[in-house]
Design an enzyme around this catalytic site. Structure first.
Site, PDB file in Angstrom:
ATOM      1  N   ASP A 201       0.772  -1.242   0.000  1.00 47.59           N
ATOM      2  CA  ASP A 201       0.000   0.000   0.000  1.00 47.59           C
ATOM      3  C   ASP A 201       0.803   1.292   0.000  1.00 47.59           C
ATOM      4  O   ASP A 201       0.530   2.195  -0.776  1.00 47.59           O
ATOM      5  CB  ASP A 201      -0.931   0.034   1.223  1.00 47.59           C
TER       6      ASP A 201
ATOM      7  N   GLU B   7       1.927  -9.748  11.271  1.00 42.56           N
ATOM      8  CA  GLU B   7       1.662  -9.274   9.903  1.00 42.56           C
ATOM      9  C   GLU B   7       2.984  -8.948   9.194  1.00 42.56           C
ATOM     10  O   GLU B   7       3.177  -9.285   8.034  1.00 42.56           O
ATOM     11  CB  GLU B   7       0.761  -8.036   9.980  1.00 42.56           C
TER      12      GLU B   7
HETATM   13  C1  DGY Z   1      -5.805  -1.916   4.197  1.00 50.81           C
HETATM   14  O1  DGY Z   1      -6.940  -1.571   4.504  1.00 50.81           O
HETATM   15  O2  DGY Z   1      -4.799  -1.627   4.871  1.00 50.81           O
HETATM   16  C2  DGY Z   1      -5.612  -2.788   3.069  1.00 50.81           C
HETATM   17  O3  DGY Z   1      -4.300  -3.036   2.762  1.00 50.81           O
HETATM   18  C3  DGY Z   1      -6.385  -2.356   1.873  1.00 50.81           C
HETATM   19  O4  DGY Z   1      -6.619  -3.479   1.148  1.00 50.81           O
END
Ligand code: DGY
Length: 435
Positions: free
Chosen positions: A163, A393
């Site tokens: 992201d 994560e």
């Molecule tokens: C989040 O909400 O952090 C996700 O990566 C979007 O898919």
């Protein structure tokens, strides 16, 4: 922790995060079904429950749109703990889904399920899934490959799965956030702000969701008009590998015309990939489709060329030199960003931390490409992180600290499928590897 204990813990996590046919990445932070998460999760389940592995993918494809598009989230049940939920996306689809996609790992996961399982029993599953996978790959080729070179364009940073990677910083400057309005982030109520994307990042994410919604999620128009259109090196490499794996499955099913089509897709990408090679940096980098500018930085996605089966002696050597250099600066490979970058931040999501799934792709790719020492180093580092910190994560590459959500499904899956070691050489050989 012993290997047995880790195996047990990983299985417990997958079972606890199972919502009945689909698995949430983490119940608090990500309470829905995510596209590429499910692909990895299916391989983890397959280590102890093959049928449940297939079901994960089948449930994901129950959210596929008629034109082949496979969304990045399927909202099987609403949950106020996540933003943006189904009402914000407003795609009008049943079941409710988001309007963007994610890296196409599913075909590679299906090939892994097929090759490790009882083939007589699971052949009907493969026969049902194959046309759906092909429809998704055709959608990507039709809507997301404007150059016709097998290079995948993303129209939202979330589509990359990475992201807040610095690769998106430059291209994101064209996104107008002036009309975003107020909204409430939920990620930072579960996790410390310092581990997550910034407010500016989120404003841009929301602006792009609003942009897609305003176009009624018409993907052709979004692909032509979005202010954010970037050829993502990660998605492109994953797609190339997925096309090879889908080709292998087409051959199993004796689908000759489809196999020919996939062979052409692979050949296109093998030729086209050079557009992403950045000679100055000495690595494959994402590239802005609008301005033509390269991201100019080594990220963990740069090393996915090995996984993709892209072979080039000189480039491979330069990539391995980067890996060696980076390996001297961090305790655990592979940081998501080159630690010499001024934008490196060891705990902020995709700007430094190590991710087990990317390590799996890089490590198994290196081994398959004949660089087993590197593959083994990355597998061992991944195992150490999970053993010492837990199935988080992501992880700090300098200290090994676990960050983000705990008891994370895809991390547990990567342990069961690869990092535990027994399967380390089973990453199937990449068929039809390049020059
Ligand atoms: C989040 O909400 O952090 C996700 O990566 C979007 O898919």
């Amino acid at each position: 922790m012993t290997q047995d204990k880790l195996d047990r813990r990983a299985r417990e996590i997958l079972i606890a995060n199972d919502r009945g046919g689909y698995t949430v990445p983490n119940g608090r932070v990500y309470p829905f079904q995510w596209n590429w998460d499910s692909a990895f999760v299916s391989m983890g389940f397959a280590a102890f429950d093959a049928a449940r592995g297939w079901r994960e993918i089948e449930t994901l494809f129950a959210g596929q749109w008629e034109d082949g598009f496979l969304p990045h989230i399927v909202f099987w049940k609403d949950d106020a703990g996540y933003f943006p939920g189904p009402a914000v996306w407003a795609t009008g689809h049943t079941p409710p889904t988001s309007g963007i996609t994610q890296p196409p790992v599913a075909a590679s996961a299906v090939r892994a399920l097929w090759e490790r399982g009882d083939q007589a029993r699971f052949r009907p599953h493969l026969e049902r899934l194959f046309p759906k996978l092909l429809a998704w790959h055709r959608w990507i080729a039709r809507v997301r490959d404007p150059l016709g070179q097998g290079l995948a364009v993303i129209v939202h940073p979330w589509e990359s799965g990475r992201d807040n990677s610095p690769e998106w910083d430059g291209p994101s400057e064209l996104i107008d956030t002036s009309r975003v309005g107020s909204y409430e982030r939920r990620d930072t109520s579960h996790l410390d702000q310092s581990m997550r994307p910034t407010k500016l990042d989120y404003d841009r994410y929301v602006a792009l969701v609003q942009f897609g919604r305003a176009l009624g999620w018409n993907h052709e128009r979004i692909g032509q008009e979005s202010p954010f259109r970037v050829v993502d090196v990660g998605t492109t490499m994953i797609l190339l590998r997925a096309n090879r794996d889908l080709l292998a499955l087409a051959e199993v099913l004796q689908c000759r015309a489809e196999a020919e089509e996939l062979r052409r897709s692979v050949a296109r990408a093998e030729n086209g990939i050079s557009w992403l090679w950045n000679e100055r940096v000495g690595a494959y980098c994402s590239r802005d489709l609008i301005t033509g500018e390269s991201a100019d930085v080594v990220t963990s996605a740069s090393f996915l060329s090995f996984y993709a089966g892209v072979r080039n002696e000189d480039r491979d050597r330069r990539l391995l030199e980067h890996l060696e250099r980076i390996g001297r600066r961090v305790k655990y490979l592979v940081p998501s960003l080159d630690p010499v970058s001024t934008r490196f931040d060891s705990i902020r999501y995709w700007r430094g931390p190590v991710w087990a799934v990317i390590n799996y792709l890089i490590g198994s790719g290196l081994t398959a490409a004949g660089h087993a020492q590197w593959g083994e180093r990355i597998r061992a580092d991944t195992g150490k992180l999970l053993e010492q910190a837990g199935m988080y994560e992501y992880f700090c590459p300098l200290t090994g600290r676990g960050i983000g959500g705990d008891d994370f499904s895809w991390t547990a899956a990567v342990w069961l499928h690869w990092a535990r070691g027994v399967e380390r050489d089973s990453a199937h050989a990449v068929s039809g590897a390049g020059p």
